[in-house]
Design a protein around this motif. Structure first.
Motif, mmCIF file in Angstrom:
data_model
loop_
_atom_site.group_PDB
_atom_site.id
_atom_site.type_symbol
_atom_site.label_atom_id
_atom_site.label_comp_id
_atom_site.label_asym_id
_atom_site.label_seq_id
_atom_site.Cartn_x
_atom_site.Cartn_y
_atom_site.Cartn_z
ATOM 1 N N LEU A 1 0.794 -1.230 0.000
ATOM 2 C CA LEU A 1 0.000 0.000 0.000
ATOM 3 C C LEU A 1 0.834 1.291 0.000
ATOM 4 C CD1 LEU A 1 -3.132 -0.686 2.221
ATOM 5 C CD2 LEU A 1 -3.096 0.129 -0.120
ATOM 6 N N PRO A 2 1.860 1.407 0.851
ATOM 7 C CA PRO A 2 2.627 2.659 0.818
ATOM 8 C C PRO A 2 3.224 2.928 -0.554
ATOM 9 C CG PRO A 2 3.171 1.398 2.787
ATOM 10 C CD PRO A 2 2.322 0.499 1.918
ATOM 11 N N LEU A 3 3.702 1.857 -1.207
ATOM 12 C CA LEU A 3 4.282 2.010 -2.550
ATOM 13 C C LEU A 3 3.219 2.432 -3.553
ATOM 14 C CD1 LEU A 3 6.817 -0.862 -3.296
ATOM 15 C CD2 LEU A 3 7.151 1.606 -3.421
ATOM 16 N N GLU A 4 2.043 1.774 -3.441
ATOM 17 C CA GLU A 4 0.948 2.094 -4.376
ATOM 18 C C GLU A 4 0.509 3.547 -4.228
ATOM 19 O OE1 GLU A 4 -2.216 -0.778 -3.945
ATOM 20 O OE2 GLU A 4 -0.788 -2.416 -4.191
ATOM 21 N N VAL A 5 0.462 4.008 -2.991
ATOM 22 C CA VAL A 5 0.084 5.402 -2.744
ATOM 23 C C VAL A 5 1.113 6.342 -3.374
ATOM 24 C CG1 VAL A 5 -0.114 7.145 -0.923
ATOM 25 C CG2 VAL A 5 -1.328 4.985 -0.690
ATOM 26 N N ALA A 6 2.386 6.027 -3.192
ATOM 27 C CA ALA A 6 3.446 6.877 -3.754
ATOM 28 C C ALA A 6 3.373 6.884 -5.283
ATOM 29 C CB ALA A 6 4.810 6.390 -3.282
ATOM 30 N N ASP A 7 3.119 5.706 -5.870
ATOM 31 C CA ASP A 7 3.016 5.606 -7.334
ATOM 32 C C ASP A 7 1.861 6.450 -7.863
ATOM 33 O OD1 ASP A 7 5.152 3.978 -7.539
ATOM 34 O OD2 ASP A 7 4.046 2.126 -7.915
ATOM 35 N N LEU A 8 0.709 6.356 -7.175
ATOM 36 C CA LEU A 8 -0.462 7.120 -7.604
ATOM 37 C C LEU A 8 -0.190 8.623 -7.486
ATOM 38 C CD1 LEU A 8 -3.450 5.075 -6.162
ATOM 39 C CD2 LEU A 8 -3.109 5.714 -8.539
ATOM 40 N N ASP A 9 0.488 9.009 -6.423
ATOM 41 C CA ASP A 9 0.845 10.420 -6.250
ATOM 42 C C ASP A 9 1.653 10.908 -7.450
ATOM 43 O OD1 ASP A 9 -0.224 11.667 -4.030
ATOM 44 O OD2 ASP A 9 1.218 10.773 -2.639
ATOM 45 N N ASP A 10 2.630 10.087 -7.847
ATOM 46 C CA ASP A 10 3.479 10.435 -8.994
ATOM 47 C C ASP A 10 2.648 10.546 -10.270
ATOM 48 O OD1 ASP A 10 5.670 10.460 -7.427
ATOM 49 O OD2 ASP A 10 6.500 8.540 -8.096
ATOM 50 N N GLU A 11 1.774 9.542 -10.466
ATOM 51 C CA GLU A 11 0.957 9.502 -11.681
ATOM 52 C C GLU A 11 0.063 10.733 -11.777
ATOM 53 O OE1 GLU A 11 -1.412 5.964 -13.567
ATOM 54 O OE2 GLU A 11 -0.391 5.278 -11.748
ATOM 55 N N GLU B 1 -9.686 16.129 -22.069
ATOM 56 C CA GLU B 1 -10.848 15.486 -21.471
ATOM 57 C C GLU B 1 -10.501 14.081 -20.969
ATOM 58 O OE1 GLU B 1 -15.290 14.654 -23.006
ATOM 59 O OE2 GLU B 1 -14.347 16.467 -23.824
ATOM 60 N N ALA B 2 -9.774 13.337 -21.829
ATOM 61 C CA ALA B 2 -9.364 11.972 -21.443
ATOM 62 C C ALA B 2 -8.445 12.018 -20.229
ATOM 63 C CB ALA B 2 -8.658 11.300 -22.613
ATOM 64 N N ALA B 3 -7.505 12.967 -20.227
ATOM 65 C CA ALA B 3 -6.563 13.083 -19.108
ATOM 66 C C ALA B 3 -7.310 13.449 -17.830
ATOM 67 C CB ALA B 3 -5.491 14.121 -19.424
ATOM 68 N N ASN B 4 -8.301 14.329 -17.971
ATOM 69 C CA ASN B 4 -9.091 14.724 -16.797
ATOM 70 C C ASN B 4 -9.881 13.544 -16.230
ATOM 71 O OD1 ASN B 4 -8.648 17.389 -15.982
ATOM 72 N ND2 ASN B 4 -9.677 18.147 -17.817
ATOM 73 N N GLU B 5 -10.389 12.734 -17.158
ATOM 74 C CA GLU B 5 -11.146 11.537 -16.745
ATOM 75 C C GLU B 5 -10.228 10.593 -15.959
ATOM 76 O OE1 GLU B 5 -14.709 9.980 -16.364
ATOM 77 O OE2 GLU B 5 -14.342 11.750 -17.637
ATOM 78 N N LEU B 6 -9.026 10.389 -16.517
ATOM 79 C CA LEU B 6 -8.035 9.519 -15.875
ATOM 80 C C LEU B 6 -7.642 10.099 -14.515
ATOM 81 C CD1 LEU B 6 -6.580 6.922 -16.690
ATOM 82 C CD2 LEU B 6 -4.693 8.322 -17.554
ATOM 83 N N LEU B 7 -7.474 11.400 -14.496
ATOM 84 C CA LEU B 7 -7.094 12.087 -13.252
ATOM 85 C C LEU B 7 -8.145 11.856 -12.172
ATOM 86 C CD1 LEU B 7 -4.995 14.044 -11.989
ATOM 87 C CD2 LEU B 7 -6.415 15.925 -12.781
ATOM 88 N N LYS B 8 -9.410 11.927 -12.618
ATOM 89 C CA LYS B 8 -10.512 11.722 -11.669
ATOM 90 C C LYS B 8 -10.455 10.305 -11.077
ATOM 91 C CE LYS B 8 -15.016 11.809 -12.627
ATOM 92 N NZ LYS B 8 -16.147 12.093 -13.526
ATOM 93 N N ASP B 9 -10.257 9.323 -11.967
ATOM 94 C CA ASP B 9 -10.158 7.922 -11.525
ATOM 95 C C ASP B 9 -9.000 7.725 -10.559
ATOM 96 O OD1 ASP B 9 -12.262 7.271 -13.058
ATOM 97 O OD2 ASP B 9 -11.146 6.208 -14.628
ATOM 98 N N LYS B 10 -7.841 8.247 -10.951
ATOM 99 C CA LYS B 10 -6.632 8.048 -10.145
ATOM 100 C C LYS B 10 -6.773 8.741 -8.792
ATOM 101 C CE LYS B 10 -4.259 5.745 -13.180
ATOM 102 N NZ LYS B 10 -3.948 4.335 -12.959
ATOM 103 N N THR B 11 -7.415 9.909 -8.803
ATOM 104 C CA THR B 11 -7.581 10.642 -7.553
ATOM 105 C C THR B 11 -8.482 9.868 -6.601
ATOM 106 O OG1 THR B 11 -7.338 12.693 -8.788
ATOM 107 C CG2 THR B 11 -8.188 12.887 -6.562
ATOM 108 N N SER B 12 -9.528 9.267 -7.152
ATOM 109 C CA SER B 12 -10.422 8.514 -6.269
ATOM 110 C C SER B 12 -9.734 7.222 -5.809
ATOM 111 C CB SER B 12 -11.767 8.258 -6.951
ATOM 112 O OG SER B 12 -11.896 6.940 -7.371
ATOM 113 N N ASP B 13 -8.928 6.622 -6.698
ATOM 114 C CA ASP B 13 -8.099 5.464 -6.326
ATOM 115 C C ASP B 13 -7.190 5.824 -5.158
ATOM 116 O OD1 ASP B 13 -8.872 3.528 -8.041
ATOM 117 O OD2 ASP B 13 -6.946 3.339 -9.091
ATOM 118 N N LEU B 14 -6.551 6.964 -5.314
ATOM 119 C CA LEU B 14 -5.597 7.416 -4.293
ATOM 120 C C LEU B 14 -6.297 7.615 -2.954
ATOM 121 C CD1 LEU B 14 -2.704 8.402 -3.589
ATOM 122 C CD2 LEU B 14 -3.438 10.687 -4.220
ATOM 123 N N GLU B 15 -7.461 8.245 -3.013
ATOM 124 C CA GLU B 15 -8.210 8.486 -1.771
ATOM 125 C C GLU B 15 -8.522 7.172 -1.065
ATOM 126 O OE1 GLU B 15 -11.600 10.902 -2.704
ATOM 127 O OE2 GLU B 15 -10.286 12.589 -3.215
#
Ligand SMILES: [Zn+2]
Length: 255
Positions: free
Chosen positions: A41-51, A139-153
């Motif tokens: 989990l700590p690694l996954e969180v760091a990866d998502l932050d980077d992404e 638009e696609a990047a924003n969509e991805l950003l939304k997904d990744k942000t909710s993943d991160l949360e």
């Protein structure tokens, strides 16, 4: 007083040293287990932050490109206006033309400016196409950003939960480990830590199991087994380098 203290230090038997090391090993293994619970989990969180940071930069760059296209479009529109003004002027001059040479010259100028307008219009169409494609990508990047942000949360929440569940427990064990460490002579402690660091399972001290090293499971010669049982000196496994301890001394029964 000082001499008494010194002699007391000298009296620490190898057996006691081994027992302390084994105790420390158990605490450290418990902490390792807690860390395993947190897993990746700590690694996954760091990866998502980077992404997420990367996506932000990408969107930012797209927006800069859009701005540049907008400026280019304005420039071309300005050129069109200039050409139109010129054409208007030439048309007026055509009304008072004095000879065919002058007429030809003005006609050529009008033709040139007309072509210039067409060229600018072509550029403007190209810019519009480019802008549309960039907007799609934003638009696609924003969509991805939304997904990744909710993943991160979610992942952060999960990690927070696990950390808070295990934090008090971990701190208690760390405290115990620190106290035990303080009772071990620095040279032995350093050696133990080095062995532990190099061991894949994080074990620096291992009990003998059925005549074999509890770390790498290689057989131990009978004489060495006897020496370990006697606990008069610190003996390391000749294969893996781990410190070996008699199971009874470690307070565990050999199965
Ligand atoms: Zn071994």
């Amino acid at each position: 007083m000082a001499t008494r203290k010194k002699s007391a230090e000298q009296e620490v038997s190898v057996e006691d040293k081994l027992k302390s090391l084994y105790k420390l090993q158990s605490y450290l293994s418990e902490i390792d287990r807690i860390k395993t619970l947190r897993g990746e989990l700590p690694l996954e969180v760091a990866d998502l932050d980077d992404e997420i940071a990367g996506l932000g930069t990408r969107i930012n760059n797209f927006e800069l490109e859009l701005k540049q296209l907008d400026e280019n479009t304005k420039l071309q529109k300005g050129k069109i206006e200039t050409s139109k003004t010129k054409i208007e002027k030439y048309n007026k001059q055509l009304e008072n033309v004095r000879n065919s040479k002058e007429y030809d010259h003005l006609s050529k100028e009008i033709e040139f400016e007309t072509l210039e307008i067409e060229l600018s219009e072509k550029h403007i169409r190209e810019y519009a196409q480019e802008a549309a494609s960039i907007k799609e990508q934003i638009e696609a990047a924003n969509e991805l950003l939304k997904d990744k942000t909710s993943d991160l949360e979610h992942k952060k929440q999960e990690l927070d939960d696990i950390v808070s569940e295990t934090k008090a427990q971990e701190e208690k064990i760390r405290e115990k480990a620190k106290k035990t460490e303080a009772t071990i002579e620095p040279r032995l402690l350093t050696a133990f830590k080095r062995i532990r660091k190099n061991a894949r399972n994080g074990l620096g001290v291992v009990p003998i199991q059925r005549g074999a090293c509890g770390g790498c499971f290689n057989k131990i010669p009978p004489q060495k087994q006897m020496d370990i049982k006697l606990g008069k000196k610190i003996i390391v496994c000749e294969y893996c380098g781990r410190i070996m301890i008699d199971p009874e001394m470690a307070g565990i029964s050999e199965k």
